[in-house]
Motif scaffolding. Structure first.
Motif, short mmCIF file in Angstrom:
data_model
loop_
_atom_site.label_atom_id
_atom_site.label_comp_id
_atom_site.label_asym_id
_atom_site.label_seq_id
_atom_site.Cartn_x
_atom_site.Cartn_y
_atom_site.Cartn_z
N ASP A 1 56.82 33.44 54.37
CA ASP A 1 56.04 33.57 53.34
C ASP A 1 54.52 33.12 53.34
OD1 ASP A 1 56.49 31.01 53.17
OD2 ASP A 1 56.83 30.68 51.04
N ALA B 1 65.33 34.23 54.61
CA ALA B 1 64.71 34.94 53.58
C ALA B 1 65.48 35.52 52.54
CB ALA B 1 63.96 36.08 54.33
N TYR C 1 65.52 34.91 48.51
CA TYR C 1 65.50 35.78 47.49
C TYR C 1 66.71 35.68 46.56
CZ TYR C 1 61.65 38.74 49.41
OH TYR C 1 60.42 39.09 50.08
N ASN D 1 57.77 42.74 50.31
CA ASN D 1 57.48 41.36 51.14
C ASN D 1 57.14 40.56 50.06
OD1 ASN D 1 58.62 42.57 53.55
ND2 ASN D 1 56.57 42.95 54.53
N TYR E 1 57.44 37.72 49.16
CA TYR E 1 58.37 36.29 49.22
C TYR E 1 58.27 35.44 48.01
CZ TYR E 1 60.56 33.06 51.99
OH TYR E 1 61.71 32.06 52.63
#
Length: 454
Positions: free
Chosen positions: A118, A336, A340, A423, A425
């Motif tokens: 991120d 990742a 999320y 993307n 993040y």
């Protein structure tokens, strides 16, 4: 003709009496220098912070103020050469009135160019061979080799967190009674900035002044040019002959609209659509940026397309948005994906258990469309809204809510898909602020809410 007379002849009026934004800024600076014994000017290298700094220096010379102000600049390493030259010029000029602080440290800068992290870290000693340029050498540059005693922690610390820590540190180090941090934000730039000024929590203001915000005991953020328009900024630059970042000239030549010109860290989500400009304006620098941050080239090519959700996103055949979300999550690295899932689980729990506040006109749209939900009336939290809101709780998390205009503020699996494709993040698109949760908390949330997407 005096400087005040010249600017009144062309600056925008903000009242029927002919009072200009320049007049208002002068009054604010007068209050700052009367009430604060220490002044920090946050300088980014852009047109707004540049205009604000010149405004401060002109005010100091006009009123014979000799106590220097601190000029604080966070150097993001990967930036246009024109920006570097402008910052060099500003940080080495007017030394009779300024104390420069140019921070070249490996803080964490937001990065939407890669799915694997991120953030990236400018001036990271471990990436020394990949640096886009060499460290500046003028006095006032802070790097890993000369960090002052007691300096705030910086390695991997989010840039905005470090900035506030630095301002508090400088306040304490100088022994100031009261410190003003001047920031060149303008309401016209975004709804977020408009809301930062037009709030009702007077306890968070200094002396009830709406153009201030108390950051810490003795430290106050000040927004001297918050009511200036883009035209006011460039009018002042032209009228007074202030120096400015000539990157704006290059962007204008490249066909960029003045309202879309940005001088910022190149990999943040707000700048992804313009990342391709580096290839046009400064190809040699672009080659170094590609080698500096993973995913930069892909983001530049596809940052303004459906591939990164900058255009209308279409659902693949045979999928619902929920199943497409599962597919996207499976393509991500484990860390990742867990990140999320934790964010998404929070959103699901919030909208299906507690319910969220939506503008009343959006609520009426949902009702007219026959969307199944509990419409619970006005919120009772004590929060002040600029327009009427109502609480809505969904029995199940919606897959999509087509036809509803305020799509970005509504909870849907489609919005989750767009967040991943961008993307994003930190999930800013979904209304989350960036946080730094440790791995134990992420694993705990995953175990507790893993059934959300099953």
């Amino acid at each position: 003709m005096s400087q005040d007379d010249r600017v009144r002849s062309g600056a925008s009026s903000i009242s029927s009496g002919g009072r200009t934004v320049y007049d208002a800024a002068q009054e604010r600076l007068g209050r700052v220098f009367a009430d604060f014994d220490n002044v920090i000017v946050a300088f980014s290298g852009g047109k707004d912070s540049g205009a604000m700094l010149h405004l401060v220096l002109d005010y100091m010379r006009t009123h014979a103020i000799t106590r220097p102000v601190h000029v604080f600049h966070m150097d993001y390493e990967g930036q246009y050469t024109a920006t570097t030259r402008y910052v060099d010029r500003i940080m080495t000029s007017d030394r009779d009135l300024t104390v420069p602080w140019r921070v070249c440290l490996p803080f964490a800068a937001g990065c939407a160019a890669t799915m694997y992290a991120d953030h990236w870290k400018p001036w990271d000693p471990e990436s020394r061979a990949l640096w886009v340029r060499e460290l500046p050498t003028h006095s006032g540059v802070i790097h890993t080799g000369n960090v002052p005693r007691g300096f705030p922690r910086f390695d991997g610390v989010w840039d905005y967190v470090f900035q506030e820590a630095f301002e508090r540190w400088l306040h304490e180090t100088t022994g100031a009674r009261r410190t003003a941090v001047l920031i060149g934000i303008r309401q016209q730039e975004s709804l977020h900035r408009y809301a930062a000024i037009n709030r009702e929590d007077k306890h968070a203001m200094y002396a009830g002044l709406r153009w201030t915000s108390v950051m810490a005991p003795g430290v106050v953020k000040v927004y001297p040019i918050h009511d200036w328009l883009l035209e006011d900024v460039w009018h002042a630059h032209a009228l007074f002959g202030w120096s400015y970042n000539h990157l704006y000239d290059l962007m204008y030549t490249a066909g960029v609209s003045p309202h879309l010109m940005r001088v910022a860290s190149p990999f943040i989500s707000q700048g992804i659509r313009q990342l391709q400009l580096y290839r046009v304006i400064e190809p040699e620098l672009w080659a170094r940026l590609v080698g500096r941050v993973n995913g930069a080239n892909f983001a530049a090519i596809y940052g303004d397309t459906q591939a990164m959700a900058a255009r209308n996103v279409t659902l693949p055949t045979g999928h619902t948005w929920k199943t497409y979300l599962k597919f996207l999550l499976d393509t991500l690295p484990v860390a990742a994906r867990q990140h999320y899932l934790t964010k998404f689980a929070t959103s699901v729990r919030y909208w299906t258990e507690k319910g969220g506040a939506l503008p009343t006109d959006t609520v009426r749209e949902l009702e007219a469309a026959g969307i199944q939900a509990e419409y619970l009336g006005p919120p009772h939290t004590g929060r002040v809204y600029t327009r009427p809101h109502e609480i809505v709780r969904f029995p199940t998390y919606p897959d999509d809510l087509p036809g509803i205009r305020a799509f970005a503020s509504l909870p849907t699996y489609k919005r989750m898909c767009i967040t991943i494709l961008r993307n994003d993040y930190t999930c800013r698109y979904m209304g989350f602020g960036p946080t730094k949760q440790d791995e134990d908390r992420r694993r705990s949330a995953m175990e507790k809410y893993q059934e959300v997407l099953t």
